[in-house]
Design a protein around this motif. Structure first.
Motif, PDB file in Angstrom:
ATOM      1  N   ALA A  68       0.844  -1.197   0.000  1.00 26.44           N
ATOM      2  CA  ALA A  68       0.000   0.000   0.000  1.00 26.44           C
ATOM      3  C   ALA A  68       0.873   1.238   0.000  1.00 26.44           C
ATOM      4  N   CYS A  69       0.309   2.327  -0.521  1.00 24.38           N
ATOM      5  CA  CYS A  69       0.997   3.614  -0.485  1.00 24.38           C
ATOM      6  C   CYS A  69       0.844   4.227   0.903  1.00 24.38           C
ATOM      7  N   PRO A  70       1.882   4.861   1.409  1.00 26.11           N
ATOM      8  CA  PRO A  70       1.769   5.523   2.718  1.00 26.11           C
ATOM      9  C   PRO A  70       0.928   6.791   2.611  1.00 26.11           C
ATOM     10  N   LYS A  71       0.144   7.047   3.636  1.00 30.09           N
ATOM     11  CA  LYS A  71      -0.639   8.264   3.750  1.00 30.09           C
ATOM     12  C   LYS A  71      -0.548   8.767   5.184  1.00 30.09           C
ATOM     13  N   LEU A  72      -1.019   9.991   5.381  1.00 32.32           N
ATOM     14  CA  LEU A  72      -1.092  10.514   6.739  1.00 32.32           C
ATOM     15  C   LEU A  72      -2.068   9.683   7.558  1.00 32.32           C
ATOM     16  N   VAL A  73      -1.709   9.435   8.800  1.00 32.40           N
ATOM     17  CA  VAL A  73      -2.523   8.612   9.685  1.00 32.40           C
ATOM     18  C   VAL A  73      -3.132   9.492  10.766  1.00 32.40           C
ATOM     19  N   ILE A  74      -4.457   9.409  10.916  1.00 29.88           N
ATOM     20  CA  ILE A  74      -5.153  10.101  11.998  1.00 29.88           C
ATOM     21  C   ILE A  74      -5.962   9.073  12.785  1.00 29.88           C
ATOM     22  N   ASN A  75      -6.483   9.499  13.915  1.00 27.12           N
ATOM     23  CA  ASN A  75      -7.175   8.580  14.814  1.00 27.12           C
ATOM     24  C   ASN A  75      -8.682   8.637  14.616  1.00 27.12           C
ATOM     25  N   LYS A  76      -9.303   7.450  14.578  1.00 28.47           N
ATOM     26  CA  LYS A  76     -10.766   7.318  14.609  1.00 28.47           C
ATOM     27  C   LYS A  76     -11.127   6.647  15.918  1.00 28.47           C
ATOM     28  N   CYS A  77     -12.072   7.222  16.641  1.00 29.03           N
ATOM     29  CA  CYS A  77     -12.353   6.749  17.999  1.00 29.03           C
ATOM     30  C   CYS A  77     -12.869   5.313  18.014  1.00 29.03           C
TER      31      CYS A  77
END
Length: 536
Positions: A68-77
């Protein structure tokens, strides 16, 4: 005819080609191998806590490797398909997605699930941080006071803070669909976020900054007082220097006042805007007076004629019109754009959107932009002056004689040039530090050097222009003259007080002499003393 199996293989091949083309846009060194991730029933893969949806990764049919291509990671509760309700995840039918903003406005058509990957789980806030629902910060009801930015950060507006916003990094928040019930018991869903906020006011360095500014102001004011007190220094160059220092003093003292009010939390956005406008004018005027210094020294060496008192007054008026007029125009432009009502844009000042004083790109554009061109102009004037000095020294043989008055004058002008160069260097270093702090606002260590140097500005200016033998001799001479004048005035006053007594004594003596003379004359003429006295 194609069988169903062949059709499936063709479609699968086409999808594989599309995925491979998509992945080819990635840097081969950045492609992630997620083969060791957990395969979910819906086809998603969880690798290192991050969810890779089935449309976002590629499976090599030969090796079976998932990439997979890297992307920015954010949090989902909560996991996909669920929402957050009273500290637990519940099943919902609403599809999760969030709009994305750039620096100032909503990006049309951009969605969070396309731009980011998600790590599932609530954030853990350690003391002194507490987990807070951002839509209820300082509000009685739910409000849209936040948005997700394209760099993965969370922008949160604050209703009673300076600056009136904060930005949370991806590891300090989680977003999700929140489920709540209204007063009627009806269930509603809303996109919201949990973020870590400090329980108490975060420590700032305004106390140190304001103290540094005030100390610098004290030395600047002493320098101005010395130049205003000594008549020998109230020439053209002294007037220009005092104007420069007074502008710098006003800018520093108001900046310190702003920081003190921020420290005690006794300031409003309107006061911030007013102080910003005045400080901006004062600092810009200071740099324009510095430009006047470099021009004036070049004008002096260019041999444009003598300097009479009337001519000096006219030139200083022209300098004042330039050094105060152009900053006035710049301040009007800044104020007009601030209150123009235009939508937020990187080229606008946006003082009210960013807190007290200019910040970031607007600070670079409106404050440091004119200063940059003024510094370039100063460098040009200094180089031209240095070339002129070298030409005079080479062409004029009379300057070789130390008894020449022209040589003495040029020697004094060269000393003044060196003073201006020192001052320009001092302000240039401070300007560079300020630009660095504007380019990297999150680098907390930079303010230490900037604030310490702010103290050194006042001290350095005091050392350059006051701590000299010539100034000390003038001060000593001035004190001696004042003492002598005071002594002479005291003796003159004492003498004037003795005059009426002497006049009275002389008058009585003269009156007695006249009476004696007249009495004697009367006796000689046969007139008695009493009769003569009566006649008188």
């Amino acid at each position: 005819m194609l069988t169903a199996t062949k059709m499936f293989m063709i479609v699968f091949t086409l999808l594989s080609i599309i995925k491979s083309v998509t992945l080819s846009a990635c840097d081969e060194q950045e492609i992630l191998d997620i083969s060791d991730g957990e395969l979910l029933p819906n086809g998603d893969v969880v690798f290192d806590g991050v969810v890779y949806e089935n449309r976002d990764y590629f499976i090599n049919n030969v090796t079976g490797i998932k990439t997979a291509c890297p992307k920015l990671v954010i949090n989902k509760c909560c996991p996909f398909g669920t929402g957050y309700k009273t500290r637990q995840c519940v099943n919902i039918t609403d599809s999760f997605d969030a709009p994305v903003w750039d620096r100032y406005k909503l990006i049309e058509g951009a969605r969070a699930r396309e731009m980011f990957r998600f790590r599932i789980g609530k954030i853990n806030c350690t003391r002194p941080y507490a987990r807070v629902l951002v839509s209820q910060i300082g509000q009685l009801d739910w409000s849209d006071n936040w948005h997700l930015k394209s760099d993965g950060k969370l922008f949160v507006e604050l209703d009673s803070s300076i600056p009136p916003w904060t930005v949370q990094p991806p590891d300090k928040y989680c977003i999700d669909t929140f489920v709540y019930e209204d007063q009627d018991g009806k269930t509603h869903t809303r996109l919201d976020a949990l973020a870590c906020f400090l329980d108490e006011t975060p420590p700032n360095h305004f106390e140190v900054r304001s103290t540094c500014m005030l100390l610098s102001c004290a030395f600047i004011l002493i320098t101005v007082a010395v130049y205003a007190w000594l008549p020998e220094l109230r020439n053209m160059h002294g007037r220009v220097l005092m104007a420069y220092l007074l502008c710098l003093f006003v800018g520093f003292i108001l900046m310190a006042s702003m920081q003190i009010m921020l420290t005690i939390d006794n300031i409003t956005p309107h006061i911030c805007v007013v102080l910003t406008i005045v400080i901006y004018f004062a600092l810009e005027s200071a740099f324009f007076w510095l430009n006047v210094m470099s021009f004036d020294i070049w004008w002096t060496f260019s041999g444009k004629g003598g300097m009479t008192s009337k001519k000096m007054s006219k030139r200083f008026c022209a300098y004042s019109l330039y050094a105060f007029g152009v900053p006035t125009i710049l301040t009007i432009i800044l104020t007009s754009l601030e209150f123009s009502g235009l939508p937020p844009h990187p080229l606008l000042p946006m003082v009210r959107y960013q807190g007290c004083f200019l910040f970031g790109r607007s600070k670079l554009l409106y404050l440091y932009g004119p200063m940059f061109f003024l510094c370039l102009a100063n460098i040009v004037f200094f180089i031209m002056t240095a070339l002129r000095i070298a030409r005079i020294k080479h062409e004029t043989e009379m300057l070789k004689s130390k008894e020449s008055a022209m040589h003495d004058q040029h020697r004094k002008d060269k000393q003044r040039l060196l003073l201006y160069l020192k001052l320009f260097t001092v302000m240039g270093i401070n300007w560079i530090l300020e630009v660095i702090s504007a380019l990297y606002p999150d680098a907390d260590y930079i303010w230490c050097f900037t604030d310490v140097y702010n103290v050194l500005i006042g001290v350095t200016i005091f050392i350059i222009f006051v701590c000299k033998r010539k100034i000390f001799r003038l001060i000593k001479k001035r004190i001696k003259e004042n003492f002598t004048n005071s002594k002479n005035n005291s003796e003159e006053l004492k003498y004037k007080r003795t005059i009426p007594t002497r006049l009275c004594e002389d008058s009585q003596h003269q009156r007695g002499s006249v009476e004696t003379i007249r009495t004697t004359i009367g006796m000689e003429n046969g007139v008695t003393a009493e009769a003569n006295t009566t006649i008188l």
